[in-house]
Design an enzyme around this catalytic site. Structure first.
Site: not given
Ligand code: NDP
Length: 505
Positions: A245, A279
């Protein structure tokens, strides 16, 4: 606040920690351990044992436990909203809304899992008429969930609730900006369920990466498209299936026959609600030329009454993630530098973590404000000559998550032409609150679905069974079959499928 998975093994050395901060004040809300590979693997091993117990429960026993959890979360709704408010900075009302919707999804998943997933009879067809064909959806085992910070309850619960209801155990890694929300959810679950079916691991990106490699049976990721690619690559090493997502660049279309007051209201809320960090929020608006000026007047009037501020009356909170502010500023600057105009907000809209509503017009379609996810309380508004142009521009994005159409007579007709996962007609983001509708995207917005029957099946594998009821008229799966059987099969298949179409050959 204590972690729910107290049974994680001691690793000897004191684990490194990280702070969860309140983006409104910069204060430390709480400090959490950074779980490393060993702790994450241990959590998955614990989950695997718990999954065996959980999946062996009857549908009713699982439903009872999920409903008990639901009731606890509901009774403590204010407490959960406060944790969300503290960690994301979003207004209490926004935190309450996402939590309430998540509870409704949990209720739906618990109530419908049996009906959607239990073994059912399917037609066996003429050639296999002697078979009784059935299919059942079995839980995968342990599901890893990685969540974002923008809707730290609603978004991961779309995976957690549906995976649990389908009979899986879950290990959840919340965003480093909202670890307390994840810990709160797991702690309340573990108050009411005997075994650690739902655990949380905390940490930074590396903890998420460790979860991808920890032997889970599926990884449900919600976050940015860039991180989704890293997650997919890590999961590919062990052929772990993924649900993605990712981001969006959702468009809202205003037809000439739209209720313009409602459309302006929807556009402002869709773009600026949750400070635009949604999102499936509105980022682009395409308006029929006949109503463009009138719509803009209404839109500007509505947006001018809104502001982002620390005062509790403000309807817009801060930008949660410090790094996002630079992206929002870059998009606004690029739009203005390339001939765009700001009717509300603009260059001065960005001040530290506070971004004021911004309405941009005359922005070229290839500028970053139109092509990239901004994730702030901004929108671009463009005039289109007809609905065909609105549809073409909407579909031109590499993102394809949600969309909105305002039209009295043409909503359905336009919606059916949009290449997106979801469309709201005469409302915004309404699809997310309907538990029986699937939620997910196409293209760079990801694949797989949470919510609804699709969301339950997403965390299962299909087990097909064909049981022979009586000996077949012609035995096809034996070396004993002779030419007569082959002739009969040829006749039958020709009779059934020989006339493919009514088109002239
Ligand atoms: P990120 O991609 O920065 O992070 C998402 C999650 O992935 C966090 O828990 C993060 O941990 C973790 N993460 C980071 N690096 C890695 C890695 N190498 N391997 C595995 N996990 C990792 O997204 P955001 O948290 O900034 O969220 C915003 C984004 O999410 C926007 O693009 C938004 O559009 C999208 N989104 C999509 C939705 C949907 O349903 N389609 C709903 C809500 C949001 P950490 O935070 O600790 O770095």
């Amino acid at each position: 606040m204590t972690l729910s998975n107290t049974d994680l093994p001691a690793t000897g050395a004191r684990p490194a920690t990280f702070d969860s901060l309140n983006p409104r004040t910069g204060d430390v809300v709480e400090t959490y351990p950074i779980h490393g590979e060993a702790e994450v693997r241990a959590a998955v091993a614990t989950a695997r044992e718990a999954a065996a117990w959980w999946s062996a429960l009857s549908w009713d026993d699982r439903k009872d436990r999920l409903n008990t959890w639901k009731a606890v979360v509901t009774r403590r709704l204010g407490q959960l909203a406060e944790v969300v408010h503290q960690e994301t900075g979003k207004p209490h009302g926004d935190a309450l809304l996402e939590s309430a919707l998540a509870i409704d999804h949990l209720a739906w998943a618990a109530a419908h899992a049996r009906k959607v997933l239990r073994r059912r009879k399917v037609p066996s067809g003429l050639i296999m008429a002697n078979q009784r064909a059935t299919v059942e959806y079995q839980p995968l085992g342990v599901v890893g969930v990685i969540g974002p910070w923008n809707y730290p309850v609603f978004t991961p619960m779309g995976s957690i609730a549906y995976a649990l209801a389908a009979g899986n155990a879950v290990v959840f890694k919340p965003s480093e900006y909202t670890p307390g929300v994840g810990v709160w959810l797991a702690a309340t679950f573990n108050e009411v369920v005997e075994k650690p079916v739902f655990q949380v691991v905390t940490g930074l990106g590396e903890t998420g990466a460790a979860l991808c490699r920890a032997g889970v049976d599926k990884l449900a990721f919600t976050g940015s498209t860039a991180t989704a690619k890293l997650v997919m690559a890590a999961c590919a090493e062990s052929l772990t299936p993924v649900l993605i997502e990712a981001g969006g660049k959702d468009a809202l279309i205003v037809a000439a026959d739209a209720d313009l007051d409602a459309a302006a209201d929807g556009a402002v809320w869709g773009a600026c609600g949750n400070a635009g960090q949604t999102c499936a929020g509105v980022e682009r608006v395409y308006v029929h030329e006949r109503v463009y000026d009138e719509f803009l007047d209404k839109l500007v009037a509505k947006a001018q009454g809104l502001y982002a501020d620390a005062d509790p009356q403000a309807k817009i909170g801060p930008i949660t993630m410090p790094g996002q502010v630079d992206i929002i500023r870059r998009h606004i600057d690029d739009a203005l530098a390339r001939g765009g105009r700001a009717l509300v907000g603009g260059k001065e809209a960005v001040d530290g973590q506070w971004v004021q509503p911004t309405i941009l017009v005359d922005v070229p379609e290839d500028s970053s404000a139109v092509t990239e996810e901004t994730f702030g309380p901004t929108m671009t508004v463009a005039k289109v000559k007809d609905l065909d142009e609105a549809v073409a521009r909407t579909n031109a994005s590499r993102y394809a998550l949600g969309s909105t159409v305002y039209s009295k007579a043409h909503g359905m007709e336009v919606a059916e032409r949009l290449r997106v996962g979801m469309t709201a007609i005469n409302g915004v983001i309404s699809f997310a609150g309907v538990p029986s509708l699937p939620f997910g995207g196409v293209g760079d917005s990801g694949f797989g679905r949470i919510h609804g029957p699709d969301g339950l099946k997403e965390f299962c594998y299909a087990h097909a069974i064909a049981r022979q009821r009586f000996k077949p008229m012609m035995s096809l799966t034996t070396f004993e079959k002779d030419e007569k059987v082959e002739t009969r099969l040829t006749k039958l298949i020709t009779m059934l499928h020989g006339r493919g179409s009514t088109l002239p050959r």
